[in-house]
Design a protein around this motif. Structure first.
Motif, PDB file in Angstrom:
ATOM      1  N   ASN A  39      35.242  28.662  55.234  1.00  0.00           N
ATOM      2  CA  ASN A  39      33.779  28.726  55.234  1.00  0.00           C
ATOM      3  C   ASN A  39      33.231  29.796  56.166  1.00  0.00           C
ATOM      4  OD1 ASN A  39      34.137  27.632  57.761  1.00  0.00           O
ATOM      5  ND2 ASN A  39      33.008  25.747  57.380  1.00  0.00           N
ATOM      6  N   ALA A  40      34.151  30.512  56.834  1.00  0.00           N
ATOM      7  CA  ALA A  40      33.745  31.602  57.718  1.00  0.00           C
ATOM      8  C   ALA A  40      34.932  32.548  57.884  1.00  0.00           C
ATOM      9  CB  ALA A  40      33.295  31.065  59.080  1.00  0.00           C
ATOM     10  N   ILE A  60      40.639  43.636  64.515  1.00  0.00           N
ATOM     11  CA  ILE A  60      40.826  43.386  63.082  1.00  0.00           C
ATOM     12  C   ILE A  60      39.484  43.465  62.375  1.00  0.00           C
ATOM     13  CG2 ILE A  60      41.231  41.459  61.451  1.00  0.00           C
ATOM     14  CD1 ILE A  60      43.681  40.711  63.050  1.00  0.00           C
ATOM     15  N   ALA A  61      39.494  43.923  61.122  1.00  0.00           N
ATOM     16  CA  ALA A  61      38.291  43.872  60.269  1.00  0.00           C
ATOM     17  C   ALA A  61      38.721  43.518  58.847  1.00  0.00           C
ATOM     18  CB  ALA A  61      37.555  45.203  60.281  1.00  0.00           C
ATOM     19  N   ASP A  62      37.816  42.879  58.097  1.00  0.00           N
ATOM     20  CA  ASP A  62      38.126  42.527  56.706  1.00  0.00           C
ATOM     21  C   ASP A  62      36.867  42.118  55.962  1.00  0.00           C
ATOM     22  OD1 ASP A  62      37.440  39.967  57.482  1.00  0.00           O
ATOM     23  OD2 ASP A  62      39.346  39.029  56.985  1.00  0.00           O
ATOM     24  N   THR A  63      37.021  41.831  54.690  1.00  0.00           N
ATOM     25  CA  THR A  63      36.009  41.094  53.941  1.00  0.00           C
ATOM     26  C   THR A  63      36.654  39.789  53.521  1.00  0.00           C
ATOM     27  OG1 THR A  63      34.538  41.066  52.028  1.00  0.00           O
ATOM     28  CG2 THR A  63      36.596  42.271  51.767  1.00  0.00           C
ATOM     29  N   GLN A  64      35.976  38.684  53.816  1.00  0.00           N
ATOM     30  CA  GLN A  64      36.558  37.366  53.601  1.00  0.00           C
ATOM     31  C   GLN A  64      35.782  36.596  52.529  1.00  0.00           C
ATOM     32  OE1 GLN A  64      39.323  35.553  54.954  1.00  0.00           O
ATOM     33  NE2 GLN A  64      38.655  34.245  53.264  1.00  0.00           N
ATOM     34  N   LYS A  65      36.516  36.065  51.547  1.00  0.00           N
ATOM     35  CA  LYS A  65      35.913  35.153  50.568  1.00  0.00           C
ATOM     36  C   LYS A  65      35.607  33.837  51.275  1.00  0.00           C
ATOM     37  CE  LYS A  65      39.785  35.400  48.359  1.00  0.00           C
ATOM     38  NZ  LYS A  65      40.907  35.219  47.413  1.00  0.00           N
ATOM     39  N   CYS A  66      34.355  33.394  51.204  1.00  0.00           N
ATOM     40  CA  CYS A  66      33.955  32.141  51.865  1.00  0.00           C
ATOM     41  C   CYS A  66      33.309  31.206  50.854  1.00  0.00           C
ATOM     42  CB  CYS A  66      32.949  32.415  52.986  1.00  0.00           C
ATOM     43  SG  CYS A  66      33.625  33.383  54.354  1.00  0.00           S
ATOM     44  N   LEU A  67      33.414  29.913  51.123  1.00  0.00           N
ATOM     45  CA  LEU A  67      32.792  28.911  50.260  1.00  0.00           C
ATOM     46  C   LEU A  67      32.120  27.871  51.147  1.00  0.00           C
ATOM     47  CD1 LEU A  67      32.664  28.177  47.173  1.00  0.00           C
ATOM     48  CD2 LEU A  67      34.401  26.488  47.667  1.00  0.00           C
ATOM     49  N   ARG A  68      30.843  27.614  50.886  1.00  0.00           N
ATOM     50  CA  ARG A  68      30.123  26.606  51.659  1.00  0.00           C
ATOM     51  C   ARG A  68      29.453  25.636  50.701  1.00  0.00           C
ATOM     52  NH1 ARG A  68      27.419  29.891  56.809  1.00  0.00           N
ATOM     53  NH2 ARG A  68      29.406  30.490  57.734  1.00  0.00           N
ATOM     54  N   VAL A  69      30.131  24.532  50.443  1.00  0.00           N
ATOM     55  CA  VAL A  69      29.558  23.510  49.562  1.00  0.00           C
ATOM     56  C   VAL A  69      29.781  22.106  50.091  1.00  0.00           C
ATOM     57  CG1 VAL A  69      29.690  24.821  47.429  1.00  0.00           C
ATOM     58  CG2 VAL A  69      31.652  23.493  48.169  1.00  0.00           C
ATOM     59  N   PHE A  89      30.536  33.511  48.918  1.00  0.00           N
ATOM     60  CA  PHE A  89      29.957  34.785  49.344  1.00  0.00           C
ATOM     61  C   PHE A  89      31.014  35.574  50.097  1.00  0.00           C
ATOM     62  CE2 PHE A  89      29.277  31.692  52.633  1.00  0.00           C
ATOM     63  CZ  PHE A  89      29.493  32.364  53.825  1.00  0.00           C
ATOM     64  N   GLU A  90      30.776  36.847  50.241  1.00  0.00           N
ATOM     65  CA  GLU A  90      31.688  37.698  51.007  1.00  0.00           C
ATOM     66  C   GLU A  90      31.140  37.891  52.414  1.00  0.00           C
ATOM     67  OE1 GLU A  90      33.709  41.294  49.462  1.00  0.00           O
ATOM     68  OE2 GLU A  90      32.595  40.854  47.623  1.00  0.00           O
ATOM     69  N   MET A  91      32.002  37.675  53.396  1.00  0.00           N
ATOM     70  CA  MET A  91      31.614  37.872  54.782  1.00  0.00           C
ATOM     71  C   MET A  91      32.382  39.072  55.343  1.00  0.00           C
ATOM     72  SD  MET A  91      31.590  35.177  57.964  1.00  0.00           S
ATOM     73  CE  MET A  91      30.226  34.199  57.357  1.00  0.00           C
ATOM     74  N   LEU A  92      31.653  40.134  55.614  1.00  0.00           N
ATOM     75  CA  LEU A  92      32.241  41.294  56.276  1.00  0.00           C
ATOM     76  C   LEU A  92      32.353  40.965  57.764  1.00  0.00           C
ATOM     77  CD1 LEU A  92      29.995  44.038  54.598  1.00  0.00           C
ATOM     78  CD2 LEU A  92      32.299  43.360  53.906  1.00  0.00           C
ATOM     79  N   LEU A 239      27.645  40.140  52.793  1.00  0.00           N
ATOM     80  CA  LEU A 239      27.599  41.352  51.974  1.00  0.00           C
ATOM     81  C   LEU A 239      26.444  41.305  50.978  1.00  0.00           C
ATOM     82  CD1 LEU A 239      28.762  44.014  50.903  1.00  0.00           C
ATOM     83  CD2 LEU A 239      30.401  42.680  49.549  1.00  0.00           C
ATOM     84  N   GLU A 240      26.203  40.137  50.397  1.00  0.00           N
ATOM     85  CA  GLU A 240      25.160  40.025  49.378  1.00  0.00           C
ATOM     86  C   GLU A 240      23.778  40.264  49.982  1.00  0.00           C
ATOM     87  OE1 GLU A 240      28.776  37.858  48.195  1.00  0.00           O
ATOM     88  OE2 GLU A 240      27.520  37.794  49.987  1.00  0.00           O
ATOM     89  N   ARG A 241      23.541  39.767  51.206  1.00  0.00           N
ATOM     90  CA  ARG A 241      22.244  39.999  51.866  1.00  0.00           C
ATOM     91  C   ARG A 241      22.090  41.464  52.262  1.00  0.00           C
ATOM     92  NH1 ARG A 241      21.026  34.757  55.822  1.00  0.00           N
ATOM     93  NH2 ARG A 241      21.319  33.165  54.218  1.00  0.00           N
TER      94      ARG A 241
END
Length: 872
Positions: A39-40, A60-69, A89-92, A239-241
């Motif tokens: 979720n983060a 370290i840096a990445d883009t992470q697939k996150c799920l918040r439900v 959502f994607e979290m950079l 990323l979406e925002r």
């Protein structure tokens, strides 16, 4: 700037700042008991923050697939209704582990946004932590002074613990944070209300885009804060925002991340998405399109990472998300057939480059989603029929219990029940429904909650290492322990400096056994991996935890599990040889009793194919192929050897490779020294788990021998009973005799029925001006129905009830003539329920015809009398 370009700009920027670029962790978590989903961005690094894992890369840096439900971060009901929440959502993110801290983090965030992306500084606000007396924390003056170098002080706002102190959960790493917010309203709106008055006020165009967390503390079970061994940086940017800001639109859903999907839905539904703020029907259409475009991403990524929809755990969450999307399509977009799977082409086109698992598994994901959709459409049809019946028995309000039954048993959405009820001038008992729902939630929470105390450290600096590949017994020391309470029972979780106990993983269950000191044994009832710690569950804690102990693994269970695990590898290879290279592992279970293996395949595995697969496995067992185990193999080298990395698994730079001849797999499980040790392999079942996913269950070693022995014993008993060696011939003969006797019995029943009904018209009597016929007849359900329909055609003004007994069960058949339904409002489907009480059963049906079954044939006379009383 499109989403794919923004993502790449971020990665490039932090690569220049000497950050190691790592892959996204799977969205479905395997070894964290506190979370179902990532979720983060920091989830995969949690063990580094608390010092349980060494620091491999300081930056370290990445883009992470996150799920918040679910859980603390639950945005599901806002998704699609507002314009900036999402399930997936994607979290950079960029991280520092004991390297840089607030100065660099703030500087680089400002540089990336204002220089690399060239955002207007006048649309930016920042927040800092105002401090908290209860935690004894002061205002974050350090962050404030750093920010003053980049932004005017009137744009540096104070935030309380809720907004500016980041915590992943009730316990764990945490710290003050500094958020960057954007104000993308029009100039006219800005002139009316100052942007700083709207920060953190849920305004859709004044939103947080980047959170810089200064990870300094560990929240303990008693609520206190303990400083972490090192100070870290953990940042996350949606990323979406960010795309919304870069593309100069007012909603995340107006960006290219979602517009392609929305465009596909517009073609399917002929409903149009309109950018802007609307009311009424258009807003309902916009919400439905947003919900589906969001949810298809979450569902597809979870399935790609190996989580299939199901009725429990993470699978149930995915099923809920999917059904929410289908329901919006069904209700608002008038999509009455499966449609979500058709979005996979567009989704993989948009995101497949960044996340190749979508491209690799597109066909499988589509099949699983289509099957789930089809199942839910059938559920909706069933629910609608049940709801019709509930409404027929409701005067002005549907009871909360009925609404909950529809929701809980049949998966029927509450708001759909509410909508249909309102269309029929009814309401639902909201308060009673909420009470039922909360009762269930509290029950589930009590069943699933594990209350954990803080770790008690005994040997803080000692290493914690798994030695179970080479040892089943070893001297150990307890390095830490904590209390754990589950379902009201107290247990203990213990960590050793060395452990021979294999922790649950890779489908294999955790080891059991005991530790012993001074002649007393303490049972280990389970072993799991929590992040990087191997945690042993015990019912009883040793009197002196600081003692030295001998740890002993249950040898029999370990040996049987190892046989099943090695057999699983041979099975995987045989499946690919017989069925094709498309076969990929989708889940497994290995224990001392049996093995279970799920794999991708789009049709039933035929009997001949199963026999061939079984023979291949046994051939390799009897070849006695030695185990070739290679520990700490570089991941790229392992892949060159032919080992397949499973989707949804997170691998390190080095892996363990298990080879049995041409079978090559990445695996952390325990195995036999040579295939001959397995002894024997027997497939016991093959079937479907989901669309495109098959399951084989099998036995190895002693368990396979026991199974064959039991089967041969049964055959021997049957031969003895039939007094023959040709069992197949005897069974065929018995089946033919049975079929012939059944035909003769049916003929006799027909004769009896004809005799019983030859003078049936003469038995009709009149009650209150209505023709009534009540009979007890020796008929089965089908014969009773045939008779009722004949009488309905002959007498449209007849009220008829038939009571019959079949195989010890009572059957009621009720027929109300069409004239009676029209003139007197008598409805068989309603009346049958009261009649069924006399036979201790239930039933239902249509206004003119209904049936009921029950377990009390003695009540048939009472039921017929009760039917007569209705007319009287």
């Amino acid at each position: 700037m499109k989403v794919n370009q923004i993502r790449q700009e971020f990665i490039n920027f932090f690569k220049e700042k000497e950050h190691e670029i790592v892959d996204s962790a799977p969205i479905v978590l395997k070894d964290d008991p506190t979370l179902m989903f990532t979720n983060a961005g920091m989830n995969q690094f949690k063990d580094v923050f608390v010092g349980n894992s060494p620091i491999k890369f300081p930056r370290i840096a990445d883009t992470q697939k996150c799920l918040r439900v679910s859980g603390k971060h639950n945005d599901l009901e806002e998704v699609g209704v507002d314009t900036y929440h999402h399930t997936m959502f994607e979290m950079l993110g960029n991280w520092s582990f004991g390297d840089y801290f607030k100065e660099e983090s703030i500087k680089w965030a400002w540089e990336f946004l204002t220089e690399r992306l060239k955002l207007d500084k006048d649309i930016l606000y920042v927040t800092i932590f105002e401090g908290d007396k209860a935690d004894g924390l002061p205002l974050d003056e350090e962050a404030k002074n750093i920010w003053k170098n980049y932004i005017s002080e009137d744009r540096i706002l104070l935030g309380d613990k809720k907004d500016n102190f980041w915590e992943m959960g009730a316990i764990g790493p945490c710290g003050p944070c500094s958020e960057i917010h954007v104000d993308i309203r029009s100039e006219e709106e800005k002139a009316k209300v100052d942007g700083k008055d709207l920060v953190n006020k849920d305004h859709p165009q004044v939103v947080e885009i980047w959170n810089l967390v200064f990870m300094q503390f560990n929240r303990m079970a008693d609520g206190s804060l303990k400083p972490l061994p090192n100070k870290h940086i953990d940042t996350g940017m949606g990323l979406e925002r960010l795309a919304m800001v870069m593309q100069n639109v007012k909603s995340n859903y107006d960006t290219d991340a979602f517009q392609g999907l929305i465009g596909e839905l517009e073609k399917m539904s002929t409903k149009s998405y309109k950018i802007g703020s609307y009311q009424g029907e258009q807003e309902a259409i916009n919400i439905a399109l947003r919900v589906i475009a969001d949810h298809i991403r979450a569902i597809a990524f979870c399935i790609a990472d190996g989580q299939l929809p199901s009725n429990t755990g993470a699978g149930y969450v995915i099923r809920r998300v999917l059904r929410r999307a289908v329901r919006y399509g069904y209700q608002t977009l008038d999509l009455k057939e499966p449609f979500m799977h058709l979005l996979l082409d567009k989704l993989s086109e948009q995101m497949g480059q960044a996340f190749p698992e979508l491209l690799a598994q597109k066909e499988l994901i589509a099949k699983v989603i289509k099957e789930e959709e089809s199942s839910f459409f059938r559920t909706l049809e069933t629910g609608l029929k049940i709801l019709d019946d509930k409404m027929a028995h409701s005067s002005d309000k549907i009871s909360g219990k009925d609404v909950f039954e529809l929701y809980d048993t049949f998966g029927f959405p509450v708001d759909l029940t509410r909508l249909i009820a309102s269309e029929n001038n009814l309401s639902i008992d909201e308060a009673a429904f909420e009470e039922e729902l909360n009762t269930q939630k509290n029950r589930s929470r009590a069943d699933g909650t594990i209350s954990l105390g803080d770790w008690v450290e005994l040997l803080e600096d000692d290493k914690e290492e798994f030695v179970g590949y080479d040892n089943l017994e070893i001297d150990v020391r307890i390095t830490r322990y904590r209390e754990a309470e589950s379902k009201g029972k107290k247990q203990y979780q213990v960590v050793f400096n060395l452990t021979p106990f294999y922790p649950e993983g890779g489908g294999q269950v955790g080891d059991t056994g005991y530790i012993e000191s001074q002649g007393k044994k303490y049972a280990i009832i389970d072993t799991k991996k929590e992040n990087q710690l191997i945690v042993h569950t015990m019912k009883e804690l040793p009197e002196n935890p600081s003692d030295k102990f001998k740890a002993v693994v249950s040898k029999q269970k370990r040996t049987l599990s190892a046989k099943h695990h090695s057999a699983t590898h041979l099975l995987h290879e045989a499946l690919r040889e017989v069925l094709g290279d498309h076969v990929e592992q989708k889940g497994s279970l290995v224990n001392s009793e049996y093995l279970r293996f799920d794999f991708s395949h789009f049709q039933k595995v035929e009997k001949e194919e199963l026999e061939k697969i079984e023979k291949l496995v046994n051939d390799r067992i009897w070849q006695n192929i030695p185990l070739d185990e290679r520990r700490n193999t570089p991941i790229d080298q392992a892949k060159e050897m032919g080992a397949m990395a499973l989707f949804g698994e997170k691998y390190g730079d080095t892996v363990r490779v298990i080879k049995f001849g041409s079978s090559v797999e990445l695996c952390g499980g325990t195995h036999v020294p040579a295939t001959g040790n397995i002894g024997l392999f027997k497939i016991t079942s093959e079937g479907a788990v989901a669309s495109g996913i098959r399951r084989v269950e099998a036995l190895a070693g002693e368990r396979a021998f026991e199974h064959l022995n039991n089967s041969l014993g049964l055959v021997s008993d049957l031969k003895s009973k039939f007094k023959t060696n040709d069992l197949a011939k005897s069974i065929d003969s018995l089946q033919q005799q049975n079929a012939q006797l059944q035909k003769e019995l049916e003929a006799i029943k027909k004769e009896q029925a004809a005799a019983a009904t030859s003078n049936i018209d003469e038995q009709i009597k009149e009650i209150n001006g209505t023709k009534f016929l009540g009979l007890k007849l020796d008929l089965d359900g089908g014969q009773a129905k045939d008779l009722a329909f004949k009488m309905r055609q002959k007498h449209p003004d007849l009220f008829m009830v038939i009571g019959s007994e079949n195989n010890g069960k009572a059957i009621l058949t009720l027929m109300v003539g069409d004239d009676l339904v029209a003139s007197k409002g008598l409805k068989a489907g309603e009346l049958i329920r009261d009649l069924a009480k006399h036979i201790q059963g239930g039933g239902g049906g249509q206004p003119f015809f209904a049936t009921a079954g029950g377990k009390n044939p003695e009540g048939l006379d009472q039921a017929i009398k009760a039917a007569e009383d209705i007319l009287a």
